[in-house]
Design a protein around this motif. Sequence first.
Motif, PDB file in Angstrom:
ATOM      1  N   LEU A  27       0.828  -1.206   0.000  1.00  0.00           N
ATOM      2  CA  LEU A  27       0.000   0.000   0.000  1.00  0.00           C
ATOM      3  C   LEU A  27       0.862   1.255   0.000  1.00  0.00           C
ATOM      4  CD1 LEU A  27      -2.906  -0.957   2.425  1.00  0.00           C
ATOM      5  CD2 LEU A  27      -3.024  -0.618  -0.045  1.00  0.00           C
ATOM      6  N   LEU A  28       1.948   1.231   0.734  1.00  0.00           N
ATOM      7  CA  LEU A  28       2.864   2.374   0.726  1.00  0.00           C
ATOM      8  C   LEU A  28       3.490   2.569  -0.647  1.00  0.00           C
ATOM      9  CD1 LEU A  28       4.615   2.041   4.188  1.00  0.00           C
ATOM     10  CD2 LEU A  28       3.038   3.830   3.464  1.00  0.00           C
ATOM     11  N   PHE A  29       3.828   1.466  -1.306  1.00  0.00           N
ATOM     12  CA  PHE A  29       4.348   1.550  -2.672  1.00  0.00           C
ATOM     13  C   PHE A  29       3.337   2.262  -3.574  1.00  0.00           C
ATOM     14  CE2 PHE A  29       4.323  -0.081  -6.994  1.00  0.00           C
ATOM     15  CZ  PHE A  29       5.618   0.196  -7.405  1.00  0.00           C
ATOM     16  N   ALA A  34       1.531   6.812  -6.628  1.00  0.00           N
ATOM     17  CA  ALA A  34       0.408   7.662  -7.044  1.00  0.00           C
ATOM     18  C   ALA A  34       0.639   9.118  -6.645  1.00  0.00           C
ATOM     19  CB  ALA A  34      -0.889   7.136  -6.451  1.00  0.00           C
ATOM     20  N   ALA A  35       1.174   9.348  -5.450  1.00  0.00           N
ATOM     21  CA  ALA A  35       1.398  10.719  -4.994  1.00  0.00           C
ATOM     22  C   ALA A  35       2.411  11.441  -5.879  1.00  0.00           C
ATOM     23  CB  ALA A  35       1.856  10.720  -3.535  1.00  0.00           C
ATOM     24  N   TYR A  36       3.461  10.751  -6.278  1.00  0.00           N
ATOM     25  CA  TYR A  36       4.428  11.368  -7.192  1.00  0.00           C
ATOM     26  C   TYR A  36       3.823  11.539  -8.582  1.00  0.00           C
ATOM     27  CZ  TYR A  36       8.373  11.348  -3.979  1.00  0.00           C
ATOM     28  OH  TYR A  36       9.216  11.599  -2.922  1.00  0.00           O
ATOM     29  N   ALA A  37       3.090  10.536  -9.049  1.00  0.00           N
ATOM     30  CA  ALA A  37       2.500  10.609 -10.392  1.00  0.00           C
ATOM     31  C   ALA A  37       1.476  11.736 -10.498  1.00  0.00           C
ATOM     32  CB  ALA A  37       1.850   9.271 -10.744  1.00  0.00           C
ATOM     33  N   LEU A  38       0.733  11.985  -9.425  1.00  0.00           N
ATOM     34  CA  LEU A  38      -0.302  13.022  -9.436  1.00  0.00           C
ATOM     35  C   LEU A  38       0.218  14.393  -9.021  1.00  0.00           C
ATOM     36  CD1 LEU A  38      -3.201  10.930  -7.871  1.00  0.00           C
ATOM     37  CD2 LEU A  38      -2.890  11.555 -10.296  1.00  0.00           C
ATOM     38  N   GLY A  39       1.478  14.476  -8.646  1.00  0.00           N
ATOM     39  CA  GLY A  39       2.066  15.751  -8.269  1.00  0.00           C
ATOM     40  C   GLY A  39       1.847  16.147  -6.819  1.00  0.00           C
ATOM     41  N   VAL A  40       1.301  15.256  -6.002  1.00  0.00           N
ATOM     42  CA  VAL A  40       1.137  15.544  -4.582  1.00  0.00           C
ATOM     43  C   VAL A  40       2.506  15.589  -3.907  1.00  0.00           C
ATOM     44  CG1 VAL A  40       0.118  14.727  -2.406  1.00  0.00           C
ATOM     45  CG2 VAL A  40      -1.161  14.495  -4.554  1.00  0.00           C
ATOM     46  N   PHE A  41       3.361  14.639  -4.246  1.00  0.00           N
ATOM     47  CA  PHE A  41       4.753  14.640  -3.812  1.00  0.00           C
ATOM     48  C   PHE A  41       5.582  15.144  -4.986  1.00  0.00           C
ATOM     49  CE2 PHE A  41       4.448  10.756  -0.724  1.00  0.00           C
ATOM     50  CZ  PHE A  41       3.642  11.489   0.116  1.00  0.00           C
ATOM     51  N   ALA A  42       6.693  15.787  -4.686  1.00  0.00           N
ATOM     52  CA  ALA A  42       7.546  16.304  -5.759  1.00  0.00           C
ATOM     53  C   ALA A  42       8.994  15.945  -5.487  1.00  0.00           C
ATOM     54  CB  ALA A  42       7.408  17.814  -5.855  1.00  0.00           C
ATOM     55  N   HIS A  43       9.727  15.632  -6.554  1.00  0.00           N
ATOM     56  CA  HIS A  43      11.159  15.408  -6.450  1.00  0.00           C
ATOM     57  C   HIS A  43      11.838  16.765  -6.332  1.00  0.00           C
ATOM     58  CE1 HIS A  43      11.080  11.118  -7.214  1.00  0.00           C
ATOM     59  NE2 HIS A  43      10.216  11.344  -8.180  1.00  0.00           N
ATOM     60  N   PHE A  49      19.274  11.680  -4.045  1.00  0.00           N
ATOM     61  CA  PHE A  49      19.697  10.416  -3.455  1.00  0.00           C
ATOM     62  C   PHE A  49      18.621   9.834  -2.547  1.00  0.00           C
ATOM     63  CE2 PHE A  49      23.799  12.397  -4.436  1.00  0.00           C
ATOM     64  CZ  PHE A  49      24.334  11.389  -5.219  1.00  0.00           C
ATOM     65  N   LEU A  50      17.782  10.703  -2.004  1.00  0.00           N
ATOM     66  CA  LEU A  50      16.717  10.266  -1.117  1.00  0.00           C
ATOM     67  C   LEU A  50      15.460  11.053  -1.443  1.00  0.00           C
ATOM     68  CD1 LEU A  50      15.818   8.598   1.367  1.00  0.00           C
ATOM     69  CD2 LEU A  50      16.529  10.524   2.778  1.00  0.00           C
ATOM     70  N   ALA A  51      14.424  10.345  -1.850  1.00  0.00           N
ATOM     71  CA  ALA A  51      13.142  10.989  -2.132  1.00  0.00           C
ATOM     72  C   ALA A  51      12.505  11.350  -0.795  1.00  0.00           C
ATOM     73  CB  ALA A  51      12.250  10.053  -2.934  1.00  0.00           C
ATOM     74  N   PHE A  52      12.551  12.625  -0.430  1.00  0.00           N
ATOM     75  CA  PHE A  52      12.168  13.057   0.911  1.00  0.00           C
ATOM     76  C   PHE A  52      10.724  12.694   1.252  1.00  0.00           C
ATOM     77  CE2 PHE A  52      10.359  16.095   3.883  1.00  0.00           C
ATOM     78  CZ  PHE A  52      11.201  15.907   4.970  1.00  0.00           C
ATOM     79  N   ASP A  53       9.786  12.986   0.361  1.00  0.00           N
ATOM     80  CA  ASP A  53       8.379  12.727   0.659  1.00  0.00           C
ATOM     81  C   ASP A  53       8.116  11.242   0.858  1.00  0.00           C
ATOM     82  OD1 ASP A  53       7.744  15.452   0.512  1.00  0.00           O
ATOM     83  OD2 ASP A  53       7.385  15.340  -1.647  1.00  0.00           O
ATOM     84  N   ALA A  54       8.679  10.421   0.000  1.00  0.00           N
ATOM     85  CA  ALA A  54       8.513   8.976   0.133  1.00  0.00           C
ATOM     86  C   ALA A  54       9.175   8.473   1.411  1.00  0.00           C
ATOM     87  CB  ALA A  54       9.100   8.257  -1.083  1.00  0.00           C
ATOM     88  N   ALA A  55      10.327   9.009   1.728  1.00  0.00           N
ATOM     89  CA  ALA A  55      11.018   8.610   2.956  1.00  0.00           C
ATOM     90  C   ALA A  55      10.204   8.994   4.180  1.00  0.00           C
ATOM     91  CB  ALA A  55      12.404   9.255   3.015  1.00  0.00           C
ATOM     92  N   SER A  82       7.755   2.296   0.221  1.00  0.00           N
ATOM     93  CA  SER A  82       7.522   3.709  -0.054  1.00  0.00           C
ATOM     94  C   SER A  82       8.590   4.294  -0.975  1.00  0.00           C
ATOM     95  CB  SER A  82       7.478   4.475   1.268  1.00  0.00           C
ATOM     96  OG  SER A  82       7.155   5.817   1.049  1.00  0.00           O
ATOM     97  N   LEU A  83       9.844   3.986  -0.688  1.00  0.00           N
ATOM     98  CA  LEU A  83      10.938   4.498  -1.529  1.00  0.00           C
ATOM     99  C   LEU A  83      10.893   3.890  -2.934  1.00  0.00           C
ATOM    100  CD1 LEU A  83      13.859   4.492   1.068  1.00  0.00           C
ATOM    101  CD2 LEU A  83      12.674   6.487   0.134  1.00  0.00           C
ATOM    102  N   LEU A  84      10.507   2.633  -3.025  1.00  0.00           N
ATOM    103  CA  LEU A  84      10.414   1.991  -4.331  1.00  0.00           C
ATOM    104  C   LEU A  84       9.288   2.614  -5.169  1.00  0.00           C
ATOM    105  CD1 LEU A  84      11.803  -0.195  -5.977  1.00  0.00           C
ATOM    106  CD2 LEU A  84      10.108  -1.813  -5.124  1.00  0.00           C
ATOM    107  N   GLY A  85       8.231   3.073  -4.517  1.00  0.00           N
ATOM    108  CA  GLY A  85       7.164   3.779  -5.228  1.00  0.00           C
ATOM    109  C   GLY A  85       7.674   5.047  -5.885  1.00  0.00           C
ATOM    110  N   SER A  86       8.554   5.750  -5.188  1.00  0.00           N
ATOM    111  CA  SER A  86       9.174   6.945  -5.759  1.00  0.00           C
ATOM    112  C   SER A  86      10.036   6.585  -6.968  1.00  0.00           C
ATOM    113  CB  SER A  86      10.030   7.638  -4.701  1.00  0.00           C
ATOM    114  OG  SER A  86      10.863   8.598  -5.282  1.00  0.00           O
TER     115      SER A  86
END
Length: 151
Positions: A27-29, A34-43, A49-55, A82-86
């Motif tokens: 579910l975290l994945f 989805a959060a990155y794909a929809l723009g809720v989280f941003a790189h 080196f570390l996706a902050f929002d996913a972390a 979660s990190l793999l989802g990013s």
Amino acid sequence: MSLARRVLLGSNPNGSPRRHRLLVPPLLFLVSFAAYALGVFAHAGGVVFLAFDAAALGVLAAAVLAYRRAGIALAWVAVYGSLLGSNADHYLLGLPGRPLGERVAALVAPDGLVFVGVEALVLGTVAWVAGALASRAVAELRDRRRDAPAG
């Protein structure tokens, strides 16, 4: 149950089913992807080196799992999911000019998976320790309140 097994796999004092906890990493994945794909989280941009929002999502979930007496192994896998989802968002959706096979190969490349694993081990351990300490502190406070004389 030995201490090592309880730390690794967790304890289940209230009898709630453990199998529901196994749904957390996938579910975290999905939530992270989805959060990155929809723009809720941003790189952050540049070399990340570390996706902050996913972390942060994974660490929060791992701490909650530890608070609920899940083992450290589940904390590691939760942060990893979660990190793999990013990474899935970056490789599958963020590289549109490349063929799908090449993007999938980049996602499952051993060096990237191991790097995310090391991040998950470190962050998951920190989150698990924090959650386990919080659980013990709350239990201690409850015991003190229960044992304190009314007055």
